[in-house]
Design a protein around this motif. Structure first.
Motif, mmCIF file in Angstrom:
data_model
loop_
_atom_site.group_PDB
_atom_site.id
_atom_site.type_symbol
_atom_site.label_atom_id
_atom_site.label_comp_id
_atom_site.label_asym_id
_atom_site.label_seq_id
_atom_site.Cartn_x
_atom_site.Cartn_y
_atom_site.Cartn_z
ATOM 1 N N TRP A 35 -44.072 -3.350 53.728
ATOM 2 C CA TRP A 35 -45.245 -3.708 54.520
ATOM 3 C C TRP A 35 -45.974 -4.840 53.798
ATOM 4 N N TYR A 36 -46.345 -5.827 54.560
ATOM 5 C CA TYR A 36 -47.115 -6.953 54.064
ATOM 6 C C TYR A 36 -48.335 -7.109 54.970
ATOM 7 N N ARG A 37 -49.309 -7.868 54.486
ATOM 8 C CA ARG A 37 -50.460 -8.108 55.339
ATOM 9 C C ARG A 37 -50.979 -9.526 55.128
ATOM 10 N N GLN A 43 -53.212 -15.950 52.313
ATOM 11 C CA GLN A 43 -51.766 -15.895 52.345
ATOM 12 C C GLN A 43 -51.282 -14.468 52.594
ATOM 13 N N ARG A 44 -50.087 -14.367 53.117
ATOM 14 C CA ARG A 44 -49.483 -13.058 53.310
ATOM 15 C C ARG A 44 -49.224 -12.433 51.943
ATOM 16 N N ASP A 88 -59.519 -4.426 54.007
ATOM 17 C CA ASP A 88 -58.165 -4.122 54.469
ATOM 18 C C ASP A 88 -57.868 -4.726 55.847
ATOM 19 N N THR A 89 -58.864 -5.349 56.429
ATOM 20 C CA THR A 89 -58.664 -5.986 57.729
ATOM 21 C C THR A 89 -57.635 -7.102 57.612
ATOM 22 N N ALA A 90 -56.591 -7.023 58.429
ATOM 23 C CA ALA A 90 -55.501 -7.997 58.367
ATOM 24 C C ALA A 90 -54.483 -7.679 59.458
ATOM 25 N N VAL A 91 -53.561 -8.586 59.631
ATOM 26 C CA VAL A 91 -52.364 -8.281 60.422
ATOM 27 C C VAL A 91 -51.332 -7.725 59.455
ATOM 28 N N TYR A 92 -50.809 -6.567 59.777
ATOM 29 C CA TYR A 92 -49.833 -5.903 58.925
ATOM 30 C C TYR A 92 -48.433 -6.107 59.502
ATOM 31 N N ALA A 100 -34.814 -11.152 55.171
ATOM 32 C CA ALA A 100 -35.935 -11.929 55.723
ATOM 33 C C ALA A 100 -36.202 -11.580 57.178
ATOM 34 N N TYR A 101 -36.064 -10.309 57.513
ATOM 35 C CA TYR A 101 -36.426 -9.857 58.857
ATOM 36 C C TYR A 101 -37.914 -9.518 58.859
ATOM 37 N N TRP A 102 -38.590 -9.918 59.909
ATOM 38 C CA TRP A 102 -40.020 -9.656 60.040
ATOM 39 C C TRP A 102 -40.343 -9.151 61.436
ATOM 40 N N GLY A 103 -41.303 -8.258 61.494
ATOM 41 C CA GLY A 103 -41.858 -7.865 62.777
ATOM 42 C C GLY A 103 -42.935 -8.847 63.187
ATOM 43 N N ARG A 104 -43.500 -8.619 64.365
ATOM 44 C CA ARG A 104 -44.544 -9.518 64.876
ATOM 45 C C ARG A 104 -45.917 -9.157 64.349
ATOM 46 N N GLY A 105 -46.037 -7.993 63.747
ATOM 47 C CA GLY A 105 -47.301 -7.603 63.155
ATOM 48 C C GLY A 105 -48.158 -6.745 64.061
ATOM 49 N N THR A 106 -49.034 -5.988 63.423
ATOM 50 C CA THR A 106 -50.008 -5.172 64.144
ATOM 51 C C THR A 106 -51.373 -5.353 63.484
ATOM 52 N N GLN A 107 -52.382 -5.550 64.288
ATOM 53 C CA GLN A 107 -53.708 -5.854 63.765
ATOM 54 C C GLN A 107 -54.419 -4.577 63.331
#
Length: 112
Positions: A35-37, A43-44, A88-92, A100-107
């Motif tokens: 998990w990244y944010r 920056q991510r 902690d507010t961010a797109v996760y 290097a697969y990534w999802g679209r993120g969740t706010q």
């Protein structure tokens, strides 16, 4: 086609908890997942990773508050977040770093 689909984000108040989920589609025996944010204007950054065997690593800023887990049978990784703060507010984003697969993120938005 490989897809990582996150869910579980939302608007919560400081001190609340939230659990994020990420399911991998089109990929099997997923190795390390993470998990990244990314907060606005920043920056991510890495939040946590977990190996296929369940070994977890965390960024210092979430240790003791967040827990990463996975269900290999469901190709799903989770992020349990407790004691949330406005910082902690961010797109996760969910990721399989090796490929290097990534999802679209969740706010995730935490109000004070």
């Amino acid at each position: 086609q490989v897809q990582l689909v996150e869910s579980g984000g939302g608007l919560v108040q400081a001190g609340d908890s939230l659990t994020l989920s990420c399911v991998g589609r089109g990929i099997f025996s997923i190795p390390t997942m993470g998990w990244y944010r990314q907060a606005p204007g920043k920056q991510r950054e890495l939040v946590a990773t977990i190996t296929h065997g369940g070994s977890a690593n965390y960024a210092d800023f979430v240790k003791g508050r967040f827990t990463i887990s996975r269900d290999n049978a469901k190709n799903t990784v989770y992020l349990q977040m407790n004691s949330l703060t406005p910082e902690d507010t961010a797109v996760y984003y969910c990721s399989v770093p090796q490929f290097a697969y990534w999802g679209r993120g969740t706010q995730v938005t935490v109000s004070s």
